[in-house]
Design a protein around this motif. Structure first.
Motif, PDB file in Angstrom:
ATOM      1  N   ALA A 227      -4.921 -71.616 -11.024  1.00 48.52           N
ATOM      2  CA  ALA A 227      -4.641 -70.641 -12.079  1.00 48.52           C
ATOM      3  C   ALA A 227      -3.456 -71.075 -12.943  1.00 48.52           C
ATOM      4  CB  ALA A 227      -4.372 -69.264 -11.463  1.00 48.52           C
ATOM      5  N   ILE A 228      -2.400 -71.533 -12.321  1.00 50.61           N
ATOM      6  CA  ILE A 228      -1.187 -71.847 -13.093  1.00 50.61           C
ATOM      7  C   ILE A 228      -1.361 -73.147 -13.888  1.00 50.61           C
ATOM      8  CG2 ILE A 228       0.122 -73.190 -11.376  1.00 50.61           C
ATOM      9  CD1 ILE A 228       2.557 -71.390 -12.176  1.00 50.61           C
ATOM     10  N   VAL A 229      -2.071 -74.118 -13.315  1.00 48.08           N
ATOM     11  CA  VAL A 229      -2.323 -75.367 -14.045  1.00 48.08           C
ATOM     12  C   VAL A 229      -3.291 -75.115 -15.194  1.00 48.08           C
ATOM     13  CG1 VAL A 229      -3.315 -77.669 -13.877  1.00 48.08           C
ATOM     14  CG2 VAL A 229      -1.777 -76.847 -12.089  1.00 48.08           C
TER      15      VAL A 229
ATOM     16  N   THR B  85       7.238 -63.924 -15.158  1.00 47.18           N
ATOM     17  CA  THR B  85       6.112 -63.281 -14.489  1.00 47.18           C
ATOM     18  C   THR B  85       6.333 -63.215 -12.982  1.00 47.18           C
ATOM     19  OG1 THR B  85       4.596 -64.066 -16.198  1.00 47.18           O
ATOM     20  CG2 THR B  85       3.613 -63.363 -14.119  1.00 47.18           C
ATOM     21  N   THR B  86       6.885 -64.280 -12.409  1.00 50.30           N
ATOM     22  CA  THR B  86       7.156 -64.280 -10.975  1.00 50.30           C
ATOM     23  C   THR B  86       8.137 -63.176 -10.605  1.00 50.30           C
ATOM     24  OG1 THR B  86       6.738 -66.660 -10.838  1.00 50.30           O
ATOM     25  CG2 THR B  86       7.991 -65.654  -9.041  1.00 50.30           C
ATOM     26  N   ILE B  87       9.165 -63.012 -11.412  1.00 50.23           N
ATOM     27  CA  ILE B  87      10.145 -61.934 -11.164  1.00 50.23           C
ATOM     28  C   ILE B  87       9.443 -60.577 -11.201  1.00 50.23           C
ATOM     29  CG2 ILE B  87      12.164 -60.751 -12.108  1.00 50.23           C
ATOM     30  CD1 ILE B  87      13.124 -63.519 -13.089  1.00 50.23           C
ATOM     31  N   PHE B  88       8.560 -60.401 -12.169  1.00 52.56           N
ATOM     32  CA  PHE B  88       7.836 -59.134 -12.285  1.00 52.56           C
ATOM     33  C   PHE B  88       6.927 -58.904 -11.069  1.00 52.56           C
ATOM     34  CE2 PHE B  88       7.919 -59.064 -17.240  1.00 52.56           C
ATOM     35  CZ  PHE B  88       9.247 -58.656 -17.201  1.00 52.56           C
ATOM     36  N   LEU B  89       6.235 -59.944 -10.629  1.00 53.33           N
ATOM     37  CA  LEU B  89       5.329 -59.800  -9.490  1.00 53.33           C
ATOM     38  C   LEU B  89       6.090 -59.519  -8.198  1.00 53.33           C
ATOM     39  CD1 LEU B  89       2.738 -62.636 -10.241  1.00 53.33           C
ATOM     40  CD2 LEU B  89       2.295 -60.179 -10.255  1.00 53.33           C
ATOM     41  N   VAL B  90       7.197 -60.210  -7.996  1.00 52.85           N
ATOM     42  CA  VAL B  90       8.020 -59.954  -6.808  1.00 52.85           C
ATOM     43  C   VAL B  90       8.552 -58.524  -6.829  1.00 52.85           C
ATOM     44  CG1 VAL B  90      10.167 -60.570  -5.647  1.00 52.85           C
ATOM     45  CG2 VAL B  90       8.631 -62.370  -6.448  1.00 52.85           C
TER      46      VAL B  90
ATOM     47  N   ALA C 243       0.107 -62.366 -16.082  1.00 54.56           N
ATOM     48  CA  ALA C 243       0.057 -62.458 -14.619  1.00 54.56           C
ATOM     49  C   ALA C 243      -1.218 -63.118 -14.140  1.00 54.56           C
ATOM     50  CB  ALA C 243       0.190 -61.064 -14.009  1.00 54.56           C
ATOM     51  N   LEU C 244      -2.273 -63.100 -14.952  1.00 53.46           N
ATOM     52  CA  LEU C 244      -3.533 -63.711 -14.551  1.00 53.46           C
ATOM     53  C   LEU C 244      -3.423 -65.228 -14.429  1.00 53.46           C
ATOM     54  CD1 LEU C 244      -6.030 -61.585 -16.676  1.00 53.46           C
ATOM     55  CD2 LEU C 244      -5.595 -61.440 -14.220  1.00 53.46           C
TER      56      LEU C 244
ATOM     57  N   GLN D 194       3.655 -56.846 -20.412  1.00 49.20           N
ATOM     58  CA  GLN D 194       3.365 -57.559 -19.174  1.00 49.20           C
ATOM     59  C   GLN D 194       3.905 -56.794 -17.971  1.00 49.20           C
ATOM     60  OE1 GLN D 194       4.356 -61.859 -17.027  1.00 49.20           O
ATOM     61  NE2 GLN D 194       4.726 -61.603 -19.223  1.00 49.20           N
ATOM     62  N   TRP D 195       5.141 -56.324 -18.085  1.00 52.85           N
ATOM     63  CA  TRP D 195       5.706 -55.558 -16.970  1.00 52.85           C
ATOM     64  C   TRP D 195       4.920 -54.272 -16.756  1.00 52.85           C
ATOM     65  CZ3 TRP D 195       7.452 -55.072 -12.531  1.00 52.85           C
ATOM     66  CH2 TRP D 195       7.927 -53.844 -12.057  1.00 52.85           C
ATOM     67  N   TRP D 196       4.555 -53.579 -17.825  1.00 51.43           N
ATOM     68  CA  TRP D 196       3.789 -52.340 -17.673  1.00 51.43           C
ATOM     69  C   TRP D 196       2.489 -52.621 -16.939  1.00 51.43           C
ATOM     70  CZ3 TRP D 196      -1.143 -51.273 -19.527  1.00 51.43           C
ATOM     71  CH2 TRP D 196      -1.572 -49.954 -19.334  1.00 51.43           C
ATOM     72  N   TRP D 197       1.776 -53.687 -17.343  1.00 48.66           N
ATOM     73  CA  TRP D 197       0.483 -53.996 -16.733  1.00 48.66           C
ATOM     74  C   TRP D 197       0.651 -54.358 -15.266  1.00 48.66           C
ATOM     75  CZ3 TRP D 197      -2.367 -58.146 -14.657  1.00 48.66           C
ATOM     76  CH2 TRP D 197      -3.754 -57.964 -14.653  1.00 48.66           C
TER      77      TRP D 197
END
Length: 411
Positions: A126-128, A37-42, A164-165, A393-396
């Motif tokens: 959020a992550i915890v 997810t981090t890779i996608f967000l970056v 990503a949420l 996930q990537w599309w969203w």
């Protein structure tokens, strides 16, 4: 000899994985999903351009604070308005009262050791919370499924289209953590913790009224089956008391908003203010009206069909979903608690929601149904579904964060 050694080594590794504590195994899988997810967000931040909501110089922090996260940040920094903001036309404008306080203030508290930077606190919460929700979901599903299926379902959840949420300033992960704990407690007939979990849910995000409906249906089901499964008076008292508590908490926020602002209809007016982004003009809350209006709007005004087609599709969709919850064998394996919760939450959405692009996010509380997706024992099926989850996930992320420049690109 070489073949035997490889087989033995593989068996040892497999056995080693299975002998790890479940909390650690789920943690490793969850963190692996967070790397993706981090890779996608970056990547989404790098692809953000002049036409994007986030501009050409977007950073990961900008994405963490994007969309509704900014409202939670405003709540944490400035609180709630005593005077409702108004549009030029005199209507109630979008404002903080649509967002419950728990996530915003918890993130602010967590941020204190990090210089008070709210985005850092929001990310940590959020992550915890996402990990907590993943682990509790696994334990919940293990009540009904074997270990492999429960693990795959948890992976689908942790790496799903809305994953990503779990890394941005949204309250969904925290709400799901409370919700899954509450459902697990009902599964195990342990109700004590629910007296704390129901208020925590209610002040994290909307949805606790759906839990009240669930408890009502669950109580009826237990009463009907009391000869097959004894229903002690103690449990009857707990179910009724918790249902009443969920109703009280669910309506309390409206009362609080009305008391602070001096306007009894302030909360509903605030929620309805977002609908003007799709349908201009004043809206009045009537149960089921939002979903019916949306069916006519999307099919009649946007997609070039007719409102009648939208109404037919809506009716068929409701019937199909009901059939799945009642008859689909993999769903039935999850137990009556998951099925009644899913039905209750969908009825709640039909009662109050105007379907638009946020529908994907609002369906997250149905995540225990990932157990039905993971139940088939085919490895090919499970791998295919995981690929679909990651692709979704990537599309969203790409649509909502790299672009985010159309009214249907709102998370």
């Amino acid at each position: 000899m070489a073949g035997e050694a490889l087989t033995s080594a593989a068996a040892t590794r497999s056995g080693g994985w299975k002998h790890l504590p479940a909390a650690l195994r789920i943690g490793i899988l969850y963190l692996s999903a967070r790397v993706v997810t981090t890779i996608f967000l970056v990547t989404a931040a790098e692809q953000s351009g002049f036409d994007s909501r986030f501009g050409p110089d977007a950073t990961l922090t900008d994405l963490i604070l994007g969309w509704d996260a900014r409202w939670y940040w405003i709540v944490a920094e400035t609180g709630y308005p005593a005077d409702l903001p108004l549009t030029d036309g005199g209507s109630v404008a979008e404002n903080q009262w649509a967002f419950m306080p728990l996530f915003a203030y918890l993130a602010k508290a967590v941020a204190l050791p990090f210089g008070g930077t709210w985005a850092v606190g929001a990310f940590i919460v959020a992550i915890v919370a996402g990990y907590g929700a993943s682990y509790v979901l696994y334990r919940m599903l293990r009540e009904r499924l074997d270990e492999t299926a429960a693990t795959w379902a948890t992976v689908f959840f942790a790496a799903g289209p809305l994953a990503a949420l779990f890394q941005v300033g949204y309250a969904e992960g925290l709400f799901l953590f409370w919700l899954f704990l509450a459902l697990w407690g009902v599964q195990r007939r342990r109700y004590g913790w629910l007296y704390l979990l129901v208020p925590l849910m209610g002040y994290t995000r909307p949805g606790v009224l759906a839990f009240a409906l669930f408890l009502g249906l669950y109580g009826i089901w237990r009463w009907v089956r009391r000869r097959q499964e004894p229903l002690p008076v103690r449990e009857i008292v707990h179910i009724i008391a918790l249902g009443a508590l969920a109703v009280a908490v669910g309506f309390s926020w409206q009362l609080i908003v009305g008391w602070v602002t001096g306007d009894p209809g302030a909360y509903l007016a605030t929620e309805l203010s977002w609908r003007r982004n799709w349908i201009p003009g004043e809206a009045v809350f009537v149960p089921f009206e939002g979903v019916i209006s949306a069916a006519g709007f999307w099919f009649g005004s946007v997609w070039g069909s007719t409102a009648t087609v939208g109404y037919v599709v809506l009716a068929l969709g409701v019937a199909a979903i009901a059939a799945v919850l009642i008859f689909e064998p993999h769903v039935k394996r999850l137990g009556v608690e998951v099925r009644l919760w899913s039905a209750s939450y969908l009825v709640y959405l039909l009662l109050v929601f105007f379907p638009q692009s946020s529908i994907f996010r609002l369906l997250l509380p149905l995540s225990p149904l990932w157990g039905a997706v993971a139940a088939p024992r085919s490895t090919l099926w499970r791998v295919t579904m995981l690929v679909a989850c990651v692709a979704g996930q990537w599309w969203w992320i790409h649509e909502m964060y790299a672009l985010g420049n159309e009214f249907w690109r709102v998370p």
